[in-house]
Write an enzyme that holds these catalytic residues in place. Structure first.
Site, PDB file in Angstrom:
ATOM      1  N   HIS A  22      -6.122   2.268   1.434  1.00 49.13           N
ATOM      2  CA  HIS A  22      -5.422   3.440   1.969  1.00 49.13           C
ATOM      3  C   HIS A  22      -6.151   4.077   3.163  1.00 49.13           C
ATOM      4  O   HIS A  22      -5.544   4.384   4.175  1.00 49.13           O
ATOM      5  CB  HIS A  22      -5.239   4.510   0.887  1.00 49.13           C
ATOM      6  CG  HIS A  22      -4.726   3.968  -0.409  1.00 49.13           C
ATOM      7  ND1 HIS A  22      -3.641   3.124  -0.473  1.00 49.13           N
ATOM      8  CD2 HIS A  22      -5.143   4.122  -1.688  1.00 49.13           C
ATOM      9  CE1 HIS A  22      -3.414   2.804  -1.742  1.00 49.13           C
ATOM     10  NE2 HIS A  22      -4.312   3.385  -2.494  1.00 49.13           N
ATOM     11  N   ASP A  76       0.910  -1.141   0.000  1.00 50.44           N
ATOM     12  CA  ASP A  76       0.000   0.000   0.000  1.00 50.44           C
ATOM     13  C   ASP A  76       0.950   1.191   0.000  1.00 50.44           C
ATOM     14  O   ASP A  76       1.520   1.532   1.041  1.00 50.44           O
ATOM     15  CB  ASP A  76      -0.874  -0.009   1.261  1.00 50.44           C
ATOM     16  CG  ASP A  76      -1.878   1.126   1.241  1.00 50.44           C
ATOM     17  OD1 ASP A  76      -1.556   2.177   0.639  1.00 50.44           O
ATOM     18  OD2 ASP A  76      -2.963   0.982   1.814  1.00 50.44           O
ATOM     19  N   HIS A  77       1.159   1.784  -1.184  1.00 49.80           N
ATOM     20  CA  HIS A  77       2.281   2.725  -1.283  1.00 49.80           C
ATOM     21  C   HIS A  77       2.120   3.934  -0.370  1.00 49.80           C
ATOM     22  O   HIS A  77       3.103   4.578  -0.026  1.00 49.80           O
ATOM     23  CB  HIS A  77       2.541   3.149  -2.740  1.00 49.80           C
ATOM     24  CG  HIS A  77       1.421   3.916  -3.341  1.00 49.80           C
ATOM     25  ND1 HIS A  77       0.354   3.316  -3.954  1.00 49.80           N
ATOM     26  CD2 HIS A  77       1.198   5.247  -3.406  1.00 49.80           C
ATOM     27  CE1 HIS A  77      -0.475   4.246  -4.376  1.00 49.80           C
ATOM     28  NE2 HIS A  77       0.013   5.426  -4.061  1.00 49.80           N
TER      29      HIS A  77
END
Ligand SMILES: NC(=O)c1ccc[n+]([C@@H]2O[C@H](COP(=O)([O-])OP(=O)(O)OC[C@H]3O[C@@H](n4cnc5c(N)ncnc54)[C@H](OP(=O)(O)O)[C@@H]3O)[C@@H](O)[C@H]2O)c1
Length: 486
Positions: free
Chosen positions: A239, A176-177
């Site tokens: 996110h 999950d960047h």
């Protein structure tokens, strides 16, 4: 950290590899975090030569390299193997290359696999890596998978069991960047390294929490993908809920991956599953229609290329989550995310409880704002006295903003995350228990929307979403703290 490793990238000719992965590997190389004992195998179907692959890598790092020689020396570590992931024969070739490079670079059998492709291929790849003995139990073996991790609980569970056939949970790193962003990691420092906040980070002092992921862009060329996904799956399942867990968790016993993970998972487990009634009241969906921003006209979502002209897909979602914990029981965690909003930005606002008035003057709440992107930093608003003879109160703000990522001082999220994987640190990745709990919640909302039991509100491009999103907060006597204007 072991920087002796053979990295295999599936999807090496893709957009993500070129834009993010090669530059991030280069930054790690430049900072000495990758030693000379590393090689990268890139695979994809198109028949590239090693020379051509090297030129692609050099091109992708041209802004970062100190000299053409440095870029070329880095690119010399890259090898290409044309490969269709469903073809078993190719894995045999891949194993040979892997073994050869392991010897040549003395990589001690350490292997890192990065699946930078559409998720429908992940299961096939994992299965073949195991059956063709590329994963052979020697050295460390770690798997990085890109989002999305499934499209609902059923597909995510299937995907997970496919991966588990070849890798253990501890070997799987679900990207999950956002979790690699500097300010997300700073939440820990703000919360736990300041008694000022640590003492009041609970339901006695916090009135509500607001999380905004706003995008100014529309769906651009991703219309086809987005129309199947929508904002809830694309942004909230991963996110938003990950960020919420960092804000709501209790203090971990230590700053270790296991202790942090345990606290994060508790938040997911204590997320309240809303009743049907609450689902209708507390979750708002919207879709952008045409609008004008700074004199420029934008088309509606339904007119975008590759979007169904009668699409019911949401481009905006807002809602209120609740956590059944001693720390945050009954405190709403509001969120909103959408496309074609007024301004791009990811912000968190912690709104503290406030007296209504003092000395006959009304008071604004104290708000701690965490700016995650594009600027990074935080601000704290307090009530102060206006300059002058009279005792008039008005909010003033302590501000700390940096642009560390833009200036290159902060690591790129992918750089930080690959560094973590090399360190076997899974703190900033999503654990299956988290993914499972979040899909359970999201599926419930999707189910209601699929049957059109709640309206799909329209909003004009360039606004911060439908008015229903403001009314949602009014129900709790709150209002959105971030209100950018065109
Ligand atoms: N791009 C981003 O900014 C971004 C952001 C977040 C998440 N992601 C995720 O990252 C992943 C990759 O995204 P992307 O934008 O790089 O996709 P992309 O540009 O479409 O790249 C897909 C890659 O897969 C390869 N490929 C496709 N079918 C194949 C097959 N049967 N066998 C072997 N290789 C095959 C393609 O190469 P060939 O055509 O040569 O085979 C290409 O290298 C996706 O899961 C996406 O959701 C991307």
């Amino acid at each position: 950290m072991s920087s002796k490793v053979i990295v295999t990238i599936f999807g090496a000719s893709g957009d993500l590899a070129k834009r993010k992965l090669y530059p991030s590997l280069f930054r790690l190389y430049k900072s000495g975090n990758l030693s000379k004992h590393f090689a990268v195998i890139g695979t994809a179907r198109r028949p590239w030569s090693k020379e051509y692959f090297e030129s692609v890598v050099v091109e992708s790092i041209s802004d970062l390299a100190d000299s053409p020689e440095q870029a070329q020396e880095f690119a010399s570590h890259f090898y290409y193997q044309s490969h269709d992931v469903s073809d078993t024969e190719h894995y045999i070739e891949l194993r040979k290359l892997q073994n050869r490079l392991n010897e040549e670079y003395q990589a001690e059998h350490n292997k890192l696999f990065f699946l930078s492709m559409a998720p429908q291929f992940f299961g096939t790849i994992a299965k073949h890596l195991k059956s063709e003995k590329i994963v052979d139990g020697k050295g460390f073996e770690r798997l990085i998978v890109e989002k999305p991790f499934g499209t609902d609980l059923e597909t995510a569970s299937q995907l997970n069991s496919d991966l588990l056939a070849a890798f253990d949970e501890e070997q799987i790193f679900r990207i999950d960047h956002y979790l690699g962003k500097e300010m997300i990691q700073n939440i820990f420092a703000i919360r736990f390294a300041n008694l000022l906040f640590e003492n009041i980070w609970n339901r006695n002092y916090i009135d509500n929490v607001q999380i905004t992921f706003a995008e100014k862009l529309g769906v651009e060329e991703r219309g086809g993908y987005y129309d199947e996904s929508g904002a809830l799956r694309d942004m909230v399942q991963n996110h938003t809920l990950q960020l919420l867990s960092l804000l709501a968790m209790d203090k971990p016993e230590s700053f270790t991956k296991d202790a942090i993970r345990a606290e994060k998972i508790k938040v997911f487990e204590h997320l309240i599953q809303p009743s049907q009634e609450d689902l209708k009241k507390y979750f708002i969906r919207g879709q952008y229609k045409s609008g004008k921003v700074n004199g420029k006209k934008y088309i509606s979502y339904r007119s975008e290329p590759n979007v169904n002209p009668e699409s019911m897909t949401e481009t905006f979602v807002s809602g209120a989550f609740f956590i059944d914990s001693d720390r945050f029981r009954d405190v709403p965690f509001f969120f909103r995310t959408g496309k074609r909003l007024t301004e791009k930005g990811t912000h968190v606002n912690i709104v503290f409880k406030q007296m209504d008035s003092i000395f006959g003057q009304s008071l604004a709440p104290n708000v701690l704002t965490i700016y995650i992107q594009p600027t990074e930093g935080f601000s704290l608003s307090v009530n102060g006295k206006e300059v002058g003879e009279l005792f008039n109160l008005s909010p003033i703000s302590f501000d700390y903003r940096t642009d560390a990522t833009a200036s290159g001082a902060s690591p790129e999220p992918y750089e930080k995350l690959i560094f973590d994987v090399l360190n076997n640190d899974s703190t900033n990745f999503s654990h299956w228990d988290e993914v499972k709990a979040s899909w359970k919640l999201i599926d419930q909302i999707e189910e209601l929307w699929r049957h059109n039991q709640v309206p799909l509100h329209e909003y004009a491009a360039g606004t911060m979403g439908p008015t229903a999103s403001d009314e949602l907060l009014s129900q709790f006597g709150a209002k959105w703290q971030w209100n950018p204007h065109n």
